[in-house]
Design a protein around this motif. Structure first.
Motif, PDB file in Angstrom:
ATOM      1  N   SER A  21       9.831 -35.519  38.657  1.00  0.00           N
ATOM      2  CA  SER A  21       9.201 -36.753  38.187  1.00  0.00           C
ATOM      3  C   SER A  21       8.904 -36.666  36.693  1.00  0.00           C
ATOM      4  O   SER A  21       9.013 -37.669  35.975  1.00  0.00           O
ATOM      5  CB  SER A  21       7.920 -37.024  38.977  1.00  0.00           C
ATOM      6  OG  SER A  21       7.008 -35.937  38.865  1.00  0.00           O
ATOM      7  N   LEU A  24      12.131 -37.436  34.876  1.00  0.00           N
ATOM      8  CA  LEU A  24      12.427 -38.866  34.978  1.00  0.00           C
ATOM      9  C   LEU A  24      11.552 -39.672  34.026  1.00  0.00           C
ATOM     10  O   LEU A  24      12.027 -40.599  33.344  1.00  0.00           O
ATOM     11  CB  LEU A  24      12.216 -39.342  36.410  1.00  0.00           C
ATOM     12  CG  LEU A  24      13.174 -38.761  37.463  1.00  0.00           C
ATOM     13  CD1 LEU A  24      12.748 -39.202  38.863  1.00  0.00           C
ATOM     14  CD2 LEU A  24      14.601 -39.181  37.188  1.00  0.00           C
ATOM     15  N   GLU A  25      10.270 -39.321  33.943  1.00  0.00           N
ATOM     16  CA  GLU A  25       9.356 -40.032  33.051  1.00  0.00           C
ATOM     17  C   GLU A  25       9.718 -39.809  31.590  1.00  0.00           C
ATOM     18  O   GLU A  25       9.598 -40.724  30.765  1.00  0.00           O
ATOM     19  CB  GLU A  25       7.924 -39.574  33.321  1.00  0.00           C
ATOM     20  CG  GLU A  25       7.385 -40.069  34.660  1.00  0.00           C
ATOM     21  CD  GLU A  25       6.115 -39.346  35.077  1.00  0.00           C
ATOM     22  OE1 GLU A  25       5.611 -38.520  34.283  1.00  0.00           O
ATOM     23  OE2 GLU A  25       5.620 -39.608  36.205  1.00  0.00           O
ATOM     24  N   GLN A  28      12.658 -42.018  30.787  1.00  0.00           N
ATOM     25  CA  GLN A  28      12.208 -43.404  30.713  1.00  0.00           C
ATOM     26  C   GLN A  28      11.484 -43.676  29.394  1.00  0.00           C
ATOM     27  O   GLN A  28      11.708 -44.714  28.751  1.00  0.00           O
ATOM     28  CB  GLN A  28      11.290 -43.730  31.885  1.00  0.00           C
ATOM     29  CG  GLN A  28      10.818 -45.180  31.901  1.00  0.00           C
ATOM     30  CD  GLN A  28       9.953 -45.504  33.105  1.00  0.00           C
ATOM     31  OE1 GLN A  28       9.739 -44.662  33.970  1.00  0.00           O
ATOM     32  NE2 GLN A  28       9.443 -46.726  33.175  1.00  0.00           N
ATOM     33  N   ALA A  31      14.042 -43.947  26.626  1.00  0.00           N
ATOM     34  CA  ALA A  31      14.743 -45.228  26.669  1.00  0.00           C
ATOM     35  C   ALA A  31      13.862 -46.351  26.134  1.00  0.00           C
ATOM     36  O   ALA A  31      14.331 -47.225  25.386  1.00  0.00           O
ATOM     37  CB  ALA A  31      15.187 -45.527  28.103  1.00  0.00           C
ATOM     38  N   GLU A  32      12.585 -46.323  26.486  1.00  0.00           N
ATOM     39  CA  GLU A  32      11.661 -47.350  25.998  1.00  0.00           C
ATOM     40  C   GLU A  32      11.448 -47.263  24.496  1.00  0.00           C
ATOM     41  O   GLU A  32      11.113 -48.268  23.852  1.00  0.00           O
ATOM     42  CB  GLU A  32      10.322 -47.219  26.728  1.00  0.00           C
ATOM     43  CG  GLU A  32      10.407 -47.615  28.206  1.00  0.00           C
ATOM     44  CD  GLU A  32       9.130 -47.321  28.966  1.00  0.00           C
ATOM     45  OE1 GLU A  32       8.217 -46.695  28.377  1.00  0.00           O
ATOM     46  OE2 GLU A  32       9.043 -47.709  30.151  1.00  0.00           O
ATOM     47  N   VAL A  55      17.647 -41.516  38.393  1.00  0.00           N
ATOM     48  CA  VAL A  55      17.332 -41.906  37.016  1.00  0.00           C
ATOM     49  C   VAL A  55      17.401 -43.416  36.851  1.00  0.00           C
ATOM     50  O   VAL A  55      16.750 -43.996  35.989  1.00  0.00           O
ATOM     51  CB  VAL A  55      18.289 -41.204  36.021  1.00  0.00           C
ATOM     52  CG1 VAL A  55      17.928 -41.545  34.578  1.00  0.00           C
ATOM     53  CG2 VAL A  55      18.250 -39.687  36.205  1.00  0.00           C
ATOM     54  N   HIS A  57      20.115 -44.776  35.949  1.00  0.00           N
ATOM     55  CA  HIS A  57      21.009 -44.941  34.803  1.00  0.00           C
ATOM     56  C   HIS A  57      22.155 -45.872  35.164  1.00  0.00           C
ATOM     57  O   HIS A  57      22.794 -45.720  36.200  1.00  0.00           O
ATOM     58  CB  HIS A  57      21.553 -43.571  34.403  1.00  0.00           C
ATOM     59  CG  HIS A  57      22.382 -43.569  33.147  1.00  0.00           C
ATOM     60  ND1 HIS A  57      21.845 -43.897  31.916  1.00  0.00           N
ATOM     61  CD2 HIS A  57      23.674 -43.266  32.925  1.00  0.00           C
ATOM     62  CE1 HIS A  57      22.786 -43.786  31.000  1.00  0.00           C
ATOM     63  NE2 HIS A  57      23.909 -43.408  31.592  1.00  0.00           N
TER      64      HIS A  57
END
Length: 269
Positions: A21, A24-25, A28, A31-32, A55, A57
């Motif tokens: 996790s 994954l965070e 993210q 990407a943000e 993901v 993706h």
């Protein structure tokens, strides 16, 4: 940092098929922040479910050690580098004369083909139900993107040292298997770095703005090309020796730790 390029197996994905996790965070958050993400793997396009499902993706994945550029959004091959049958046949003959009882397989754009004996006594769950077959020139019609050779004894490092001097002028040869004497071979001059460089250039991104992560010999060229190439501390000694930077171990969410630190530095800049 404008682009993150990450290997999958042993870098962000464990033997249990899970991505943490925290990792994954971190992806993210990147990407943000407007940072591009591309996964660069030895896996073929048919084996990308962890990236798609965990993901989320939907962008590009560079597969088969650079032989294929694949869009998860359209589920289609964007570009490919192919192996001609003549090369496959010649390399097969050379390896068969070097090692005791090697077995071969071919990854093509339309399937995975293994000859009898390739799978060994213990067939991986991911290959359940796969029927061995004779490898023939007709398979080149499906677009051969990777050739594999396995010994059911020994280790991949020794197998690579034996084979590479004899076939290195015909085909790209590397490995990413930590516990199996399995070699991965692709079109000459093609590797993860070559295709990643093409992808980054198409986005107007220079090598200096790429952060890359990997853990095995098939990542060496990519880690050297990227402006910041991180070998996982839990990775293969050759990858660690070749990379200028080291990320914490996979088990410690090393990729996430580096991404978090770099994002924090960007916010302070």
């Amino acid at each position: 940092m404008r682009l993150i390029a990450s290997d999958i197996d042993g870098t962000i994905l464990g033997h249990d098929g899970k991505i943490s996790s925290r990792t994954l965070e971190a992806f993210q958050a990147a990407a943000e922040a407007g940072i591009g993400i591309v996964f660069v793997t030895g896996r073929p396009p048919r084996w990308l479910d962890p990236i798609r499902e965990q993901v989320g993706h939907t962008g590009t994945v560079i597969c088969s050690n650079g032989a294929v550029t694949y869009s998860l959004e359209s589920e289609s091959v964007v570009a490919s580098h192919l192996l001609p049958w003549e090369t496959v046949s010649h390399v097969r003959d050379i390896i068969s004369g070097l090692a005791p009882e090697p077995r071969f397989a071919l990854e093509s754009l339309d399937g995975f083909h293994v000859e009898p004996g390739f799978l060994g006594a213990e067939q991986p769950p991911s290959l359940a139900g796969l029927e061995p077959e004779q490898l023939t020139p007709a398979m080149a019609g499906g677009g051969i993107i990777k050739m594999l050779a396995v010994l059911h004894t020994g280790n991949a490092d020794d197998f690579l040292d034996l084979v590479r001097p004899k076939v290195g002028g015909l085909i790209s040869v590397t490995h990413s298997a930590p516990t199996l004497a399995l070699l991965e071979m692709g079109p000459l001059g093609v590797n993860k770095a070559v295709t990643l460089a093409e992808y980054a250039a198409s986005k107007g991104i220079a090598a200096a703005d790429v952060v890359a992560f990997g853990d095995m010999p098939n990542d060496i060229e990519m880690l050297g090309w990227a402006g910041a190439g991180y070998a996982m501390a839990s990775g293969h000694p050759d990858a660690l020796a070749a990379a200028a930077l080291t990320a914490p171990r996979f088990e410690d969410d090393g990729v996430a730790q580096v991404i978090e630190a770099r994002l924090a530095a960007l916010r302070l800049a």
